[in-house]
Design an enzyme around this catalytic site. Structure first.
Site, PDB file in Angstrom:
ATOM      1  N   CYS A  54      18.201   4.842  -2.843  1.00 53.61           N
ATOM      2  CA  CYS A  54      17.833   5.139  -4.127  1.00 53.61           C
ATOM      3  C   CYS A  54      18.805   6.672  -4.189  1.00 53.61           C
ATOM      4  CB  CYS A  54      16.828   6.489  -4.366  1.00 53.61           C
ATOM      5  SG  CYS A  54      16.526   7.247  -3.281  1.00 53.61           S
ATOM      6  N   THR A  65       0.662  -1.243   0.028  1.00 55.14           N
ATOM      7  CA  THR A  65       0.018  -0.101  -0.402  1.00 55.14           C
ATOM      8  C   THR A  65       0.402   0.848   0.401  1.00 55.14           C
ATOM      9  OG1 THR A  65       0.459  -0.200   2.322  1.00 55.14           O
ATOM     10  CG2 THR A  65      -1.770  -1.068   1.342  1.00 55.14           C
ATOM     11  N   GLY A  66       1.986   1.254  -0.505  1.00 53.14           N
ATOM     12  CA  GLY A  66       3.103   2.229  -0.061  1.00 53.14           C
ATOM     13  C   GLY A  66       3.604   2.857  -1.452  1.00 53.14           C
ATOM     14  N   VAL A 103       6.549   3.260  -2.572  1.00 56.28           N
ATOM     15  CA  VAL A 103       6.792   2.267  -3.518  1.00 56.28           C
ATOM     16  C   VAL A 103       6.168   1.349  -4.315  1.00 56.28           C
ATOM     17  CG1 VAL A 103       9.016   0.404  -4.212  1.00 56.28           C
ATOM     18  CG2 VAL A 103       9.255   2.677  -2.124  1.00 56.28           C
ATOM     19  N   LYS A 123      25.992   6.049   3.295  1.00 55.75           N
ATOM     20  CA  LYS A 123      25.143   4.953   2.738  1.00 55.75           C
ATOM     21  C   LYS A 123      25.554   5.143   1.444  1.00 55.75           C
ATOM     22  CE  LYS A 123      20.977   4.056   4.523  1.00 55.75           C
ATOM     23  NZ  LYS A 123      18.959   4.231   4.571  1.00 55.75           N
ATOM     24  N   ARG A 133      22.063  -4.475   3.307  1.00 59.32           N
ATOM     25  CA  ARG A 133      23.060  -4.184   2.405  1.00 59.32           C
ATOM     26  C   ARG A 133      24.000  -4.303   2.128  1.00 59.32           C
ATOM     27  NH1 ARG A 133      19.570   1.326   1.106  1.00 59.32           N
ATOM     28  NH2 ARG A 133      18.143   0.813   0.186  1.00 59.32           N
ATOM     29  N   ARG A 176      -3.641  -3.123  10.070  1.00 57.13           N
ATOM     30  CA  ARG A 176      -4.233  -2.369   9.650  1.00 57.13           C
ATOM     31  C   ARG A 176      -4.849  -2.311   8.374  1.00 57.13           C
ATOM     32  NH1 ARG A 176      -0.442   1.129  11.338  1.00 57.13           N
ATOM     33  NH2 ARG A 176       1.114   1.120   9.593  1.00 57.13           N
ATOM     34  N   HIS A 235      14.854  12.760  -6.671  1.00 61.19           N
ATOM     35  CA  HIS A 235      15.559  13.960  -6.043  1.00 61.19           C
ATOM     36  C   HIS A 235      16.944  14.243  -6.977  1.00 61.19           C
ATOM     37  CE1 HIS A 235      14.689  11.536  -2.775  1.00 61.19           C
ATOM     38  NE2 HIS A 235      15.622  10.871  -2.589  1.00 61.19           N
ATOM     39  N   GLN A 263      17.015  16.129  -1.666  1.00 60.66           N
ATOM     40  CA  GLN A 263      16.240  15.302  -2.026  1.00 60.66           C
ATOM     41  C   GLN A 263      14.885  15.784  -1.454  1.00 60.66           C
ATOM     42  OE1 GLN A 263      19.750  12.766  -0.165  1.00 60.66           O
ATOM     43  NE2 GLN A 263      17.651  11.817  -0.319  1.00 60.66           N
ATOM     44  N   ARG A 291      17.418  17.546   2.250  1.00 63.84           N
ATOM     45  CA  ARG A 291      15.529  17.428   2.153  1.00 63.84           C
ATOM     46  C   ARG A 291      15.215  18.215   1.569  1.00 63.84           C
ATOM     47  NH1 ARG A 291      13.941  12.345   1.799  1.00 63.84           N
ATOM     48  NH2 ARG A 291      14.754  11.927   3.740  1.00 63.84           N
TER      49      ARG A 291
HETATM   50  N1  LIG Z   1      10.116   5.881  -1.331  1.00 66.70           N
HETATM   51  C1  LIG Z   1      11.300   5.952  -1.609  1.00 66.70           C
HETATM   52  O1  LIG Z   1      12.268   7.012  -2.638  1.00 66.70           O
HETATM   53  C2  LIG Z   1      11.853   5.272  -1.328  1.00 66.70           C
HETATM   54  C3  LIG Z   1      13.421   4.777  -2.626  1.00 66.70           C
HETATM   55  C4  LIG Z   1      14.389   3.235  -1.552  1.00 66.70           C
HETATM   56  C5  LIG Z   1      13.764   2.201  -1.110  1.00 66.70           C
HETATM   57  N2  LIG Z   1      12.593   2.772   0.264  1.00 66.70           N
HETATM   58  C6  LIG Z   1      12.401   1.909   0.933  1.00 66.70           C
HETATM   59  O2  LIG Z   1      11.089   1.075   0.600  1.00 66.70           O
HETATM   60  C7  LIG Z   1      10.499   1.084   2.008  1.00 66.70           C
HETATM   61  C8  LIG Z   1       8.670   0.613   1.241  1.00 66.70           C
HETATM   62  O3  LIG Z   1       9.214   2.693   0.969  1.00 66.70           O
HETATM   63  P1  LIG Z   1       7.727   3.048   1.275  1.00 66.70           P
HETATM   64  O4  LIG Z   1       8.049   4.345   0.788  1.00 66.70           O
HETATM   65  O5  LIG Z   1       6.837   2.946  -0.147  1.00 66.70           O
HETATM   66  O6  LIG Z   1       7.020   2.980   2.517  1.00 66.70           O
HETATM   67  P2  LIG Z   1       5.056   3.957   2.298  1.00 66.70           P
HETATM   68  O7  LIG Z   1       4.437   4.262   1.538  1.00 66.70           O
HETATM   69  O8  LIG Z   1       4.952   4.001   3.972  1.00 66.70           O
HETATM   70  O9  LIG Z   1       5.282   1.919   2.650  1.00 66.70           O
HETATM   71  C9  LIG Z   1       4.763   1.612   3.878  1.00 66.70           C
HETATM   72  C10 LIG Z   1       4.625   0.376   3.369  1.00 66.70           C
HETATM   73  O10 LIG Z   1       4.706  -0.536   4.672  1.00 66.70           O
HETATM   74  C11 LIG Z   1       3.756  -1.692   5.289  1.00 66.70           C
HETATM   75  N3  LIG Z   1       3.763  -1.468   6.417  1.00 66.70           N
HETATM   76  C12 LIG Z   1       3.650  -1.025   7.439  1.00 66.70           C
HETATM   77  N4  LIG Z   1       3.904  -1.520   8.977  1.00 66.70           N
HETATM   78  C13 LIG Z   1       4.214  -3.334   8.589  1.00 66.70           C
HETATM   79  C14 LIG Z   1       3.917  -4.252   8.948  1.00 66.70           C
HETATM   80  N5  LIG Z   1       3.556  -4.188  10.394  1.00 66.70           N
HETATM   81  N6  LIG Z   1       3.883  -5.629   8.078  1.00 66.70           N
HETATM   82  C15 LIG Z   1       3.580  -5.216   6.871  1.00 66.70           C
HETATM   83  N7  LIG Z   1       3.902  -4.285   6.556  1.00 66.70           N
HETATM   84  C16 LIG Z   1       3.883  -2.705   7.306  1.00 66.70           C
HETATM   85  C17 LIG Z   1       2.621  -0.623   4.697  1.00 66.70           C
HETATM   86  O11 LIG Z   1       1.208  -1.098   5.217  1.00 66.70           O
HETATM   87  P3  LIG Z   1      -0.002  -0.101   5.619  1.00 66.70           P
HETATM   88  O12 LIG Z   1      -0.671   0.775   4.603  1.00 66.70           O
HETATM   89  O13 LIG Z   1      -0.996  -1.097   5.851  1.00 66.70           O
HETATM   90  O14 LIG Z   1       0.603   0.715   6.690  1.00 66.70           O
HETATM   91  C18 LIG Z   1       2.401   0.100   3.492  1.00 66.70           C
HETATM   92  O15 LIG Z   1       2.938  -0.363   1.569  1.00 66.70           O
HETATM   93  C19 LIG Z   1      11.052   1.559   2.801  1.00 66.70           C
HETATM   94  O16 LIG Z   1      12.113   0.125   3.065  1.00 66.70           O
HETATM   95  C20 LIG Z   1      11.637   2.292   2.087  1.00 66.70           C
HETATM   96  O17 LIG Z   1      13.160   2.657   2.962  1.00 66.70           O
HETATM   97  C21 LIG Z   1      11.808   3.722  -0.445  1.00 66.70           C
END
Ligand SMILES: NC(=O)c1ccc[n+]([C@@H]2O[C@H](COP(=O)([O-])OP(=O)(O)OC[C@H]3O[C@@H](n4cnc5c(N)ncnc54)[C@H](OP(=O)(O)O)[C@@H]3O)[C@@H](O)[C@H]2O)c1
Length: 337
Positions: A128, A12-13, A15, A212, A100, A40, A241, A155, A234
């Site tokens: 990223c 749902t996030g 990414v 990193k 990593r 949730r 970015h 960023q 940021r």
């Molecule tokens: N955004 C970026 O640019 C980016 C870039 C590189 C890497 N990342 C990495 O990619 C990952 C996701 O990032 P995002 O930006 O997509 O985050 P996000 O929008 O906050 O989404 C987080 C996801 O994790 C789920 N989640 C949270 N708690 C959980 C639990 N207890 N069990 C199972 N699922 C759970 C959430 O589900 P709910 O909706 O149910 O809470 C949601 O689907 C992270 O590890 C981040 O560091 C992100």
């Protein structure tokens, strides 16, 4: 061609939104897609290009009969559930930073080091900020060698969590109505501000995000002799970015040749037409698969082997989701499953 059972953790996030498009665009052969988010979201229905899928409850049976799992829910979930998945012979591609820096786990940008995957059951997707610079640096590294890199980042708020983008939007509105800003996702108010602090400070006064870039660039290029210093900042944009990169090559450089090799490099768009005010900008890099590079010039301070360039890219797409799905594609094409 065989079809595969694929699980996505974090469906749902921010990414995820890009990841599901990448699975469709790269025509990943899927027979079953299993989705998992936090408690949730359990029971909610997610629309995908294949089916409408119910988000499953977390339990150890989740990984039964899964071929590949894409983890995108933060490092705690990766730490806890990737070993469980690996025990069930699932190949895990992890977006978090948890694995990593383990020397036995490949850190992969497919265009550069796909061949390090071998038969690894865990493959780490780089930060990223690092992965994208590496896509641009790779053709320069191959032809001229790289000795030193000084980088400054710009960023967007979409790195990390969808809540962060909401905080920028909310605080921008609050600014105009004289309301007190909400400060939850960042260390200070992100609206109309820049914050030179991403992740925790380390003993050397660099932040973890900055380190990193050092650790991961050296690992991806398999070259600890590249000296790197980075400042991560940021800025109040939603998406994509940018980075200013100053680098020293091993051999003397010809700027026209650098432009030429970048123009012909895979996944790179040369945007360097200063007469028409065309250069990389996050607004235009958003939604693109390729990394934009421009402002290529000799550095005035350090000498003949130093060049400067500026890059922008969509970090949710190219920086996270697409890189992960390309790793999956490499695995499907090369691993025996
Ligand atoms: N955004 C970026 O640019 C980016 C870039 C590189 C890497 N990342 C990495 O990619 C990952 C996701 O990032 P995002 O930006 O997509 O985050 P996000 O929008 O906050 O989404 C987080 C996801 O994790 C789920 N989640 C949270 N708690 C959980 C639990 N207890 N069990 C199972 N699922 C759970 C959430 O589900 P709910 O909706 O149910 O809470 C949601 O689907 C992270 O590890 C981040 O560091 C992100």
């Amino acid at each position: 061609m065989k079809n595969y059972n694929i699980a996505i953790i974090g469906c749902t996030g921010a990414v995820w939104v890009e990841m599901i498009k990448c699975l469709e665009n790269l025509k990943i052969p899927i027979s079953q897609l299993k989705l998992w988010a936090s408690p949730r979201s359990t029971g909610k229905i997610v629309e995908t290009f294949m089916w409408n899928i119910e988000i499953k409850e977390v339990n150890e049976d989740f990984f039964e009969n899964i071929d590949y799992a894409l983890f995108s829910a933060g490092w705690e979930k990766s730490k806890k559930y990737i070993p469980i998945a690996v025990d069930k012979w699932v190949v895990c591609i992890d977006n978090s930073s948890y694995f990593r820096y383990d020397e036995n786990i490949p850190l992969v940008v497919p265009q550069i080091n796909w061949d390090t995957i071998w038969n690894s059951k865990i493959i780490a997707n780089p930060n990223c900020t690092t992965a994208i610079a590496a896509v641009v640096l790779n053709p320069i590294y191959k032809k001229y060698g790289i000795k030193k890199i000084i980088m400054s980042t710009y960023q967007a708020t979409s790195w990390g969590w969808a809540k962060a983008m909401a905080e920028l939007e909310g605080n921008t509105q609050k600014y105009f109505s004289w309301e007190k800003a909400t400060i939850e996702q960042f260390v200070d108010n992100i609206a109309f501000n820049v914050i030179p602090h991403i992740d925790k400070f380390q003993e050397n006064w660099y932040t973890k995000e900055e380190m990193k870039v050092v650790w991961e660039t050296q690992k991806i290029f398999w070259d600890n002799n590249i000296d790197i210093s980075c400042t991560c900042v940021r800025i109040p944009t939603f998406r994509a970015h940018s980075e200013s990169i100053v680098l020293e090559t091993e051999k003397n450089v010809d700027i026209e040749d650098i432009k030429n090799i970048l123009e012909n490099a895979p996944w790179v768009d040369l945007v360097d037409d200063i007469e028409n005010n065309k250069y990389p900008m996050p607004l235009y890099a958003s939604g693109k698969n390729n990394v934009e590079v421009g402002r290529i010039r000799k550095n005035l301070v350090f000498g003949d082997k130093w060049i400067e360039l500026f890059i922008s890219w969509d970090q949710l797409l190219r920086g996270a989701a697409l890189n992960a799905v390309e790793i999956l594609e490499v695995c499907i094409n090369n691993l025996k499953k």
